[in-house]
Design a protein around this motif. Structure first.
Motif, PDB file in Angstrom:
ATOM      1  N   ASN A 141       3.550   1.267  -1.425  1.00  0.00           N
ATOM      2  CA  ASN A 141       4.396   0.739  -0.347  1.00  0.00           C
ATOM      3  C   ASN A 141       4.975  -0.639  -0.641  1.00  0.00           C
ATOM      4  O   ASN A 141       6.147  -0.896  -0.366  1.00  0.00           O
ATOM      5  N   GLU A 179       5.299  -2.123  -3.582  1.00  0.00           N
ATOM      6  CA  GLU A 179       5.911  -2.288  -4.902  1.00  0.00           C
ATOM      7  C   GLU A 179       7.396  -2.613  -4.720  1.00  0.00           C
ATOM      8  O   GLU A 179       8.040  -2.150  -3.772  1.00  0.00           O
ATOM      9  N   MET A 180       7.897  -3.443  -5.633  1.00  0.00           N
ATOM     10  CA  MET A 180       9.320  -3.773  -5.568  1.00  0.00           C
ATOM     11  C   MET A 180      10.077  -2.950  -6.602  1.00  0.00           C
ATOM     12  O   MET A 180       9.737  -2.984  -7.791  1.00  0.00           O
ATOM     13  N   THR A 181      11.097  -2.248  -6.157  1.00  0.00           N
ATOM     14  CA  THR A 181      11.914  -1.476  -7.102  1.00  0.00           C
ATOM     15  C   THR A 181      13.384  -1.664  -6.756  1.00  0.00           C
ATOM     16  O   THR A 181      13.727  -2.006  -5.620  1.00  0.00           O
ATOM     17  N   LYS A 191      16.336   2.970  -0.272  1.00  0.00           N
ATOM     18  CA  LYS A 191      15.039   2.993  -0.974  1.00  0.00           C
ATOM     19  C   LYS A 191      14.869   4.369  -1.619  1.00  0.00           C
ATOM     20  O   LYS A 191      14.006   5.163  -1.231  1.00  0.00           O
ATOM     21  N   ARG A 227      13.610   5.414  -4.104  1.00  0.00           N
ATOM     22  CA  ARG A 227      12.322   5.773  -4.712  1.00  0.00           C
ATOM     23  C   ARG A 227      11.498   6.669  -3.808  1.00  0.00           C
ATOM     24  O   ARG A 227      10.644   7.404  -4.279  1.00  0.00           O
ATOM     25  N   LEU A 228      11.748   6.584  -2.489  1.00  0.00           N
ATOM     26  CA  LEU A 228      10.996   7.433  -1.563  1.00  0.00           C
ATOM     27  C   LEU A 228      11.228   8.897  -1.893  1.00  0.00           C
ATOM     28  O   LEU A 228      10.343   9.736  -1.745  1.00  0.00           O
ATOM     29  N   GLU A 268      16.265 -10.165  -5.086  1.00  0.00           N
ATOM     30  CA  GLU A 268      17.664  -9.718  -5.195  1.00  0.00           C
ATOM     31  C   GLU A 268      18.166  -8.944  -3.990  1.00  0.00           C
ATOM     32  O   GLU A 268      19.363  -8.859  -3.759  1.00  0.00           O
ATOM     33  N   TYR A 321      15.678  -4.691   0.371  1.00  0.00           N
ATOM     34  CA  TYR A 321      15.222  -3.297   0.501  1.00  0.00           C
ATOM     35  C   TYR A 321      14.492  -2.833  -0.746  1.00  0.00           C
ATOM     36  O   TYR A 321      14.621  -1.686  -1.156  1.00  0.00           O
ATOM     37  N   THR A 322      13.738  -3.739  -1.324  1.00  0.00           N
ATOM     38  CA  THR A 322      13.000  -3.380  -2.543  1.00  0.00           C
ATOM     39  C   THR A 322      11.618  -2.801  -2.251  1.00  0.00           C
ATOM     40  O   THR A 322      11.010  -2.224  -3.139  1.00  0.00           O
ATOM     41  N   GLN A 323      11.144  -2.954  -1.038  1.00  0.00           N
ATOM     42  CA  GLN A 323       9.775  -2.524  -0.738  1.00  0.00           C
ATOM     43  C   GLN A 323       9.767  -1.481   0.373  1.00  0.00           C
ATOM     44  O   GLN A 323      10.793  -1.185   0.973  1.00  0.00           O
ATOM     45  N   GLY A 324       8.589  -0.919   0.639  1.00  0.00           N
ATOM     46  CA  GLY A 324       8.439   0.142   1.626  1.00  0.00           C
ATOM     47  C   GLY A 324       8.571  -0.335   3.061  1.00  0.00           C
ATOM     48  O   GLY A 324       9.602  -0.918   3.428  1.00  0.00           O
ATOM     49  N   ALA A 325       7.539  -0.127   3.847  1.00  0.00           N
ATOM     50  CA  ALA A 325       7.615  -0.442   5.273  1.00  0.00           C
ATOM     51  C   ALA A 325       6.446  -1.316   5.707  1.00  0.00           C
ATOM     52  O   ALA A 325       5.458  -1.480   4.973  1.00  0.00           O
ATOM     53  N   THR A 339      16.258  -0.155   7.847  1.00  0.00           N
ATOM     54  CA  THR A 339      16.050  -0.085   6.389  1.00  0.00           C
ATOM     55  C   THR A 339      15.732  -1.449   5.788  1.00  0.00           C
ATOM     56  O   THR A 339      14.845  -1.567   4.946  1.00  0.00           O
ATOM     57  N   ALA A 356      11.430  -1.032   8.122  1.00  0.00           N
ATOM     58  CA  ALA A 356      11.257   0.416   8.083  1.00  0.00           C
ATOM     59  C   ALA A 356      11.386   0.932   6.644  1.00  0.00           C
ATOM     60  O   ALA A 356      11.948   0.253   5.779  1.00  0.00           O
ATOM     61  N   LEU A 357      10.873   2.134   6.427  1.00  0.00           N
ATOM     62  CA  LEU A 357      11.122   2.797   5.144  1.00  0.00           C
ATOM     63  C   LEU A 357      12.609   3.096   5.009  1.00  0.00           C
ATOM     64  O   LEU A 357      13.188   3.005   3.941  1.00  0.00           O
ATOM     65  N   PHE A 358      13.175   3.480   6.133  1.00  0.00           N
ATOM     66  CA  PHE A 358      14.590   3.813   6.215  1.00  0.00           C
ATOM     67  C   PHE A 358      14.886   3.998   7.685  1.00  0.00           C
ATOM     68  O   PHE A 358      13.966   4.177   8.488  1.00  0.00           O
ATOM     69  N   ALA A 382       8.894  -8.643   4.096  1.00  0.00           N
ATOM     70  CA  ALA A 382       7.772  -8.460   3.178  1.00  0.00           C
ATOM     71  C   ALA A 382       7.600  -9.618   2.207  1.00  0.00           C
ATOM     72  O   ALA A 382       6.668  -9.631   1.410  1.00  0.00           O
TER      73      ALA A 382
END
Lengths: 343, 343, 343, 343
Positions: free
Chosen positions: A24, A26-28, A239, A241-242, D5, D8-12, D205, D209-211, D327
């Motif tokens: 969750n 992690e940065m991507t 996101k 990656r989800l 950068e 929206y690099t991380q989850g929720a 997003t 949130a995850l999205f 985050a």
């Protein structure tokens, strides 16, 4: 109430949920260029033994359909499909909204034949006013179909050869692909499908994922600039990656097949229970959707304990749909079977 | 070769040609705001006794159809019509190209009934998944139909009442309107049509004009900003007066009716000749298109002297179309009748 | 009132009118496959010395633009043009209505340079988020431009080479093509244009015809199935011969050039009159549109006798447009010149 | 590498992840009619004190924008926005793909003024050829803008009054709405925005949130049949509860505000560090995006440890973007600040 009305009532397989939790924070990078997407795409390409395929991860099926179809067709072209095809019947005109006619072909069970498609193509070009008619220029099939039925390898091969002869793409909607592939009646592999079709998608939403479909484009002709299309139609998940992570999980250690098989076995049990009771099944479905024809009384009786989906009238009976899924509990199926026996 | 294959093989009535010549070097403003357009619109409004109607002059029928339909519908809505309807069958997906599904209704003779439309509307709203289905939101009829058949006043009134009940527009494609109105079977006037429909067009291309259709919008709800639509779809003729002048001429001294009646009478003669010969007519058309069912031999024989249009197979016979028009010569019809008698 | 406000206030050259009269009752097949269209297309192909070109006759310019552009672009692509380009400024979003962005490039005089286009293309591909941006994939130029200005052969060649380097089409809108070609400043021939562009149209509406534009597609890549597009957008005229006959006439005995030259000469006289009077011309137009900058008083004074078109404010002056055309009478121009001298 | 950068690099947020885990195997109906969606919608309606609002949950921002805009406009209408607006610059022509022009207004900082909009509207209707021009018929603003800037309550009120005067909708893109609302410069509440706009969306997003984005339609005129649109554009998530559950969590106990405030505070610290170092900020952003103008050397130096996003050149400097989010860790910000101090 035990629910059998659809195969998207629950979340995701525990394996997916666990990885979502673990990754969750992690940065991507966004938009599907992360390492999860790459890994998932590689696993799918290995599975179909086609390293040159393009794999895109998209949130939902309607979006996947409209993206591929609108990307591959020119303005005057339409897509042929069974009149029951999801794009014709149940996507609120999503294809027409991109400018293209869906050309419906009559179908009793959700499948169409190469013969029907050839007749349509030949009729088009034989008509001297064909420039006044939408050009049939793609074939859309669902596997399994919306009625739970399957194409045999021979049937899909015939369609594929025909499409290649006429230089039009064959596109396969695999919203429930796993449930088709793991049916005891299936004689196709994922790799066969990849070889026979110009593009297809592997359904995740109904087969173990929270959401997500994996579009595989096998024909080079339809690959170019596809990510622009995704962004334009609002289908490029920030996101991304989800999606990658979910398909990576599903295509690790055969999970996609295992969970699909589970649903297929339970559906077969339900089917047998109806048959044993002398209750007709409206479609000859060997997959996770079963369509018994019930009397008013039977419908009411089963409705006391179980949720199902109303399908249509058939004479004085009612066709309803019972679905299993990756998440269906065997004990719930057993309760349903007992109830069927008691009818 | 005497040509009966269509009703748009020749130019315009001499009255129109004369006025084009006379007015050729006159200077007028462009885009349909000249005095000819105003005069023509006024004559049409007087004819239908509806001063509040909006009248637009458009070059062709496909354009007129796509303009009105795309202007009146919202994105999720579709237009219902007979499966043989011109917009469904013969406009290369012009409506879909504007984003809207054409919802085909089965029809044996080109007409649809209020009962069929009501069934479709009710089925839509009764389906609890209706948000997943294109919303049926307009009725398109042709008068005469593509098969030469007509709606009775009672039938059109039923459709009109139904549309008003469901608050959706009734749109009538009058590409051959004159030939319908002057049929001996017609019990409708132009004014009736104006009252019953929310919009309709009066065909010029096939009825005496070089080109041009006159769209009449009677329901205020669909009038706003329509000229923007015309420009956007490339349908606003720079020298708009060419359209105004033609319709002004057609609606002076009943010319539109006179020339239509001429074609209707000649078509009736042709029809009778086929009937007298015991040749079945595929559609029961009381208008300028006649559809005899010919044997191979009859078709070949008539083809030596006359051009007709091939329609379809019917058993071991061939259905072909003979059209009369405002320009058809009585002597040519007489020759055709003699040839029919000789078959 | 003598009218100079536009070049489409009058009908057609007498040669065209005469042929319309002569051929009025001839019977021909519809939709542009008659012998007049064939003859006209052959004359144009001979004129540009390119037998392989495809020639289509279309009623109006907006339609021609939207047809070619929407036929050649894929969904994620846009067309670059001067911000003053007709498709960007004056066609009610016709291109956007087909799904494509018009990408405006700043322009002082209506032209754009190869350098500007290259910068835009390079910036697009250099941006790592380019999939989130409309892909610039066509260049649209007008010749003459909406401001009456011209590209030199060197400039058009540079644009052409650039487009070929990037594999995108160069499309030229020739609504007033004749007035450009016959300008004393023009160093291009019709044949040069055909060689440099992938498609272009020869304007008839403003240059001697009642209506009609002739689209010439020179690059094979953009030819396929174009007639389907025409029908779909409502651009296939039923009595297509009306277009063929007009262009056949215009391209017989150099009529198109002769009538264009007439307008060019008269425009030059008007231009000189303004210059002699010390009145600035807003654009350096060597073609049939002239844009003097007038004071309130001058504008009012000329307005007593002459109709012109208001263009824009420039400081405390008003820019207005005077147009000549194939039909402008020399005596009317002389009256205008006298009036200018009297200012 | 510490990543700044994007947001929206991380989850929720953990609260969301926890509830996803807890509810994973619950069975609910699909397509957004489950109790989580209802509960979330109710919380949002309570928050804005507007029980009559319609709330829809959509996966992404581009989709939300194209849905509302294409649903509210008629074919000839366009949407006005800053030239930097996301719909104009960074959505691959998503709006044009639905048929509508995006009408760009010059903007130095990402905002547009009521004065600019009024000028555009007045110019449109004053132009007598306005039917040849796309009708400006909606205002799109972003809050915060793509440049991190904010509208004051006075500015947004002016825009709102103007839109109501001209009877066109004001639509607010709130992809980063929380970061705007919790900025120390913000003088608007969510409820103010609901009252001033006809529709807006609350971004998930980028804010925890995850999205997911929550579209709120406040004006009755734009509510009808919106769910059809969602389905048609592929924007109706099968397991809609995933969206409901996330927004339900975000709008419980003020979580949305708390996590937004966290990002706003950290961004302010970063901003101050740049200012203290004498490094100019390209935009005067009081929100979670900061745009320092760096030398080559500074850019390289910071790039050793931190990921940022390249924005544009400015003279001999480079503008880059640093984002904080819900985050972002305070310790990472502290490391960045130290690095800035060391420059």
């Amino acid at each position: 109430m035990i629910r059998f009305e659809s195969d998207y009532t629950q979340g995701a397989t525990p394996e997916i949920i666990n990885r979502l939790v673990e990754t969750n924070l992690e940065m991507t990078p966004g938009y599907g260029v992360d390492h999860y997407c790459t890994s998932a795409a590689n696993k799918i390409k290995a599975e179909i033994d086609m390293p040159s395929a393009d794999v895109h991860f998209i949130v939902g099926g309607t979006q996947t359909n409209l993206l591929f179809i609108s990307s591959a067709l020119r303005p005057h072209q339409g897509v042929m499909c069974a009149h029951t095809g999801h794009i014709n019947a149940h996507e609120t005109g999503a294809i027409e909204a991109t400018g293209h006619k869906v050309i419906a072909i009559d179908s009793a069970d959700g499948t169409i034949t190469a013969k029907q498609v050839k007749a349509m193509l030949d009729a088009h070009y034989a008509d001297e006013t064909h420039e006044h008619i939408v050009q049939p220029a793609m074939v859309y099939v669902s596997y399994p179909t919306e009625n739970g039925t399957l194409y045999s390898k021979a049937q899909l091969t015939e369609l594929s050869l025909l499409c290649r002869e006429y230089d039009i793409p064959l596109y396969l909607d695999g919203a429930r692909l796993g449930y088709g592939l793991m049916s005891e009646k299936c004689d196709l592999t994922l790799s066969d499908i990849a070889k026979l079709c110009d593009a297809f998608y592997i359904g995740g939403t109904k087969v173990g994922a929270l959401f997500g479909e994996s579009l595989v484009i096998t024909n080079d002709k339809y690959k170019k600039d596809f990510r622009y299309m995704e962004k334009q139609r609002g289908a490029m998940l920030a996101k991304g990656r989800l999606l990658g992570l979910q398909f990576d999980t599903l295509f690790t250690d055969g999970l996609y097949y295992k969970i699909s098989e589970h649903a297929a076995i339970l559906a077969t049990k339900i089917r047998k229970a109806f048959e044993d009771k002398g209750i007709e099944l409206y479609y000859d479905s060997p997959t996770n959707q079963q369509f018994p024809c019930l009397t008013d009384e039977q419908m009411a009786k089963l409705g006391e304990e179980f949720a199902y989906c109303y399908w249509c009238k058939s004479g004085d009976k009612h066709v309803v749909r019972f679905c299993t899924s990756w998440a269906t509990k065997e004990e719930d199926v057993d309760k349903l079977i007992e109830a069927i026996e008691r009818l």
